[in-house]
Design a protein around this motif. Structure first.
Motif, PDB file in Angstrom:
ATOM      1  N   ARG A 209      27.594  -0.747  13.526  1.00  0.00           N
ATOM      2  CA  ARG A 209      28.716  -1.400  12.845  1.00  0.00           C
ATOM      3  C   ARG A 209      28.532  -2.611  12.292  1.00  0.00           C
ATOM      4  NH1 ARG A 209      33.812  -0.855  16.952  1.00  0.00           N
ATOM      5  NH2 ARG A 209      35.045  -1.750  14.913  1.00  0.00           N
ATOM      6  N   ALA A 210      27.615  -3.476  12.643  1.00  0.00           N
ATOM      7  CA  ALA A 210      27.215  -4.673  12.286  1.00  0.00           C
ATOM      8  C   ALA A 210      26.406  -4.577  10.992  1.00  0.00           C
ATOM      9  CB  ALA A 210      26.242  -5.418  13.282  1.00  0.00           C
ATOM     10  N   ARG A 211      25.602  -3.620  11.038  1.00  0.00           N
ATOM     11  CA  ARG A 211      24.955  -3.452   9.555  1.00  0.00           C
ATOM     12  C   ARG A 211      25.957  -2.856   8.526  1.00  0.00           C
ATOM     13  NH1 ARG A 211      19.583  -4.009   9.297  1.00  0.00           N
ATOM     14  NH2 ARG A 211      18.407  -4.266  11.219  1.00  0.00           N
ATOM     15  N   GLN A 212      26.964  -2.049   8.825  1.00  0.00           N
ATOM     16  CA  GLN A 212      27.844  -1.678   7.975  1.00  0.00           C
ATOM     17  C   GLN A 212      28.664  -2.948   7.544  1.00  0.00           C
ATOM     18  OE1 GLN A 212      29.748   1.437   6.310  1.00  0.00           O
ATOM     19  NE2 GLN A 212      29.529  -0.443   5.439  1.00  0.00           N
ATOM     20  N   ASN A 218      27.687  -8.370   2.080  1.00  0.00           N
ATOM     21  CA  ASN A 218      26.491  -8.962   1.394  1.00  0.00           C
ATOM     22  C   ASN A 218      25.434  -7.980   0.563  1.00  0.00           C
ATOM     23  OD1 ASN A 218      26.843 -11.522   2.615  1.00  0.00           O
ATOM     24  ND2 ASN A 218      26.160 -10.667   4.597  1.00  0.00           N
ATOM     25  N   GLY A 219      25.859  -6.671   0.802  1.00  0.00           N
ATOM     26  CA  GLY A 219      25.053  -5.604   0.105  1.00  0.00           C
ATOM     27  C   GLY A 219      25.436  -5.522  -1.240  1.00  0.00           C
ATOM     28  N   ALA A 220      24.638  -4.541  -1.935  1.00  0.00           N
ATOM     29  CA  ALA A 220      24.822  -4.234  -3.317  1.00  0.00           C
ATOM     30  C   ALA A 220      26.138  -3.603  -3.389  1.00  0.00           C
ATOM     31  CB  ALA A 220      23.710  -3.436  -3.693  1.00  0.00           C
ATOM     32  N   TYR A 229      30.240  -0.003  -1.851  1.00  0.00           N
ATOM     33  CA  TYR A 229      29.035  -0.306  -1.082  1.00  0.00           C
ATOM     34  C   TYR A 229      28.502   0.922  -0.416  1.00  0.00           C
ATOM     35  CZ  TYR A 229      32.811  -1.320   2.153  1.00  0.00           C
ATOM     36  OH  TYR A 229      33.913  -1.374   3.048  1.00  0.00           O
ATOM     37  N   THR A 230      27.311   0.857   0.302  1.00  0.00           N
ATOM     38  CA  THR A 230      26.688   1.647   0.911  1.00  0.00           C
ATOM     39  C   THR A 230      27.405   1.658   2.402  1.00  0.00           C
ATOM     40  OG1 THR A 230      24.673   1.920  -0.042  1.00  0.00           O
ATOM     41  CG2 THR A 230      24.652   2.667   2.321  1.00  0.00           C
TER      42      THR A 230
END
Length: 385
Positions: A209-212, A218-220, A229-230
């Motif tokens: 969940r943190a990476r999500q 902050n992701g593309a 986003y991904t």
């Protein structure tokens, strides 16, 4: 034979993923053999399911491929107003499992192929109908294996998933994985002496969940998607036997749906690092504690350039100059492009918002629009593109 006649028969085959589709494929084979079209079948290992490939017109040059899947999602647990495997008409809508996703397009494509057999095509029309698409584009792999070594392949592909007849040039890729969390069993009265595999899975889910959250912030980004986003998603968790046993095994199934700018392999490596940090405190006391990953399914995304030949072709046969869209759901299109080098776009009748739910339906106007598009495809093929 009209599209509606074909669709009515297709709906009557309960071709849910992982169950046989041979009767449905035999029906299509019969309709095409009646007009002199020879079909190739690529069977599943147990012979209960099959892909179908056919070419109408000259065999010595590339052509345009119409692609659809024949499997549907289950109906169990859904509250339907009528039998989901009997086509029902209500006003200008046709109800039944698979009407939108995507037997409506398959019916249109079979009609077009029958008409194509009576025309002097200078460029061939190809048909591809697969099985088990709904569980991760599984069945089509044997068809890809059969086509890949051939010197002549289709040059353009229309995947007829439901887009409301809009032209779609992209969708996200998918990577499905299983995290197996191995702990150390003990009596629950002595819980601190064990390592709870459920807790390991919960800690890993926190990292997921943190990476999500980081990808979302902050992701593309790709604004063509409704979720730009991904995404990372945990869908299934299994573990534990009895309340008074500290469980030593737990599995967590999760997926990555990535936009083109993100490499899922990089994301997986980051998650492996998270898993190593979770188990690190137990290395000395319980060296068998681990979180291991296994990939269970993957298919690539589709990212077709706006200036690709397939987009220009679809604009011509649909008459649409609207901006191309990207769809949230996956298709076999990325596999056709990546494995076979075929320029691919998605365009088909109906809307995915009506699929996968009770009382799935397709509007009659959508079927009519698809028939008109495919009639113009035949005109182009007869003229030699």
């Amino acid at each position: 034979m009209q599209t509606l006649d074909i669709l009515e028969r297709l709906i009557a085959f309960p071709s849910v993923s992982r169950t046989p589709n041979r009767d449905l494929i035999a029906y299509i084979d019969q309709l095409l053999s009646e007009v002199g079209v020879t079909c190739e079948l690529m069977e599943s290992e147990d012979g209960t399911r099959a892909n179908l490939f056919a070419t109408i017109g000259p065999q010595d040059r590339p052509g345009v491929m119409l692609s659809g899947h024949t499997d549907v999602v289950p109906v169990e647990g859904q509250n339907w107003s009528s039998d989901p495997f009997i086509l029902r008409r209500d006003a200008a809508r046709y109800y039944g499992r698979g009407t939108a996703d995507m037997k409506g397009f398959v019916a249109c494509a079979v009609r077009a192929a029958r008409l194509a057999s009576q025309r002097d095509l200078k460029t061939p029309l190809h048909l591809t109908f697969s099985y088990d698409e709904e569980i991760g584009c599984v069945g089509v792999r044997s068809l890809l294996d059969a086509l890949e070594p051939r010197s002549i392949k289709p040059s353009l592909c229309i995947v007829g998933e439901p887009t409301g007849m809009a032209i779609a040039t992209g969708h996200k890729g998918k990577t499905a994985l299983r995290a197996t969390c191995t702990g150390h069993a003990s009596h629950s009265a002595l819980a601190p002496e064990g390592v709870n595999a459920l807790h390991l899975a919960a800690d890993f889910m926190t990292c997921l969940r943190a990476r999500q959250a980081d990808l979302a912030t902050n992701g593309a980004q790709d604004g063509a998607y409704s979720v730009p986003y991904t995404t990372l998603h945990a869908g299934i968790m299994h573990g534990g036997v009895q309340l008074n046993i500290v469980p030593d095994n737990c599995t967590l199934d999760f997926e990555i749906r990535n936009i083109a700018a993100d490499d899922p392999a990089v994301i997986v490596e980051g998650l492996r690092g998270d898993a190593m940090q979770i188990v690190a405190p137990y290395r000395d006391s319980h060296p068998n504690v681990a979180i291991n990953f296994a990939e269970t399914n993957t298919y690539p995304g589709l990212e077709t350039p706006e200036d690709a030949a397939i987009v220009a072709f679809l604009r011509d046969v649909t008459g649409s100059n609207d901006p191309a869209i990207k769809v949230a759901f996956g298709t076999e299109g990325g596999l056709f492009h990546n494995r076979l080098g075929i320029a691919t776009a998605v365009c088909g009748p109906g809307h995915m918002a009506q699929g996968h739910k009770p009382d799935e339906y397709i509007d009659a106007a959508q079927l009519d629009a698809c028939d008109r598009m495919l009639d113009r495809v035949l005109d182009r093929l007869e003229a030699g593109l």
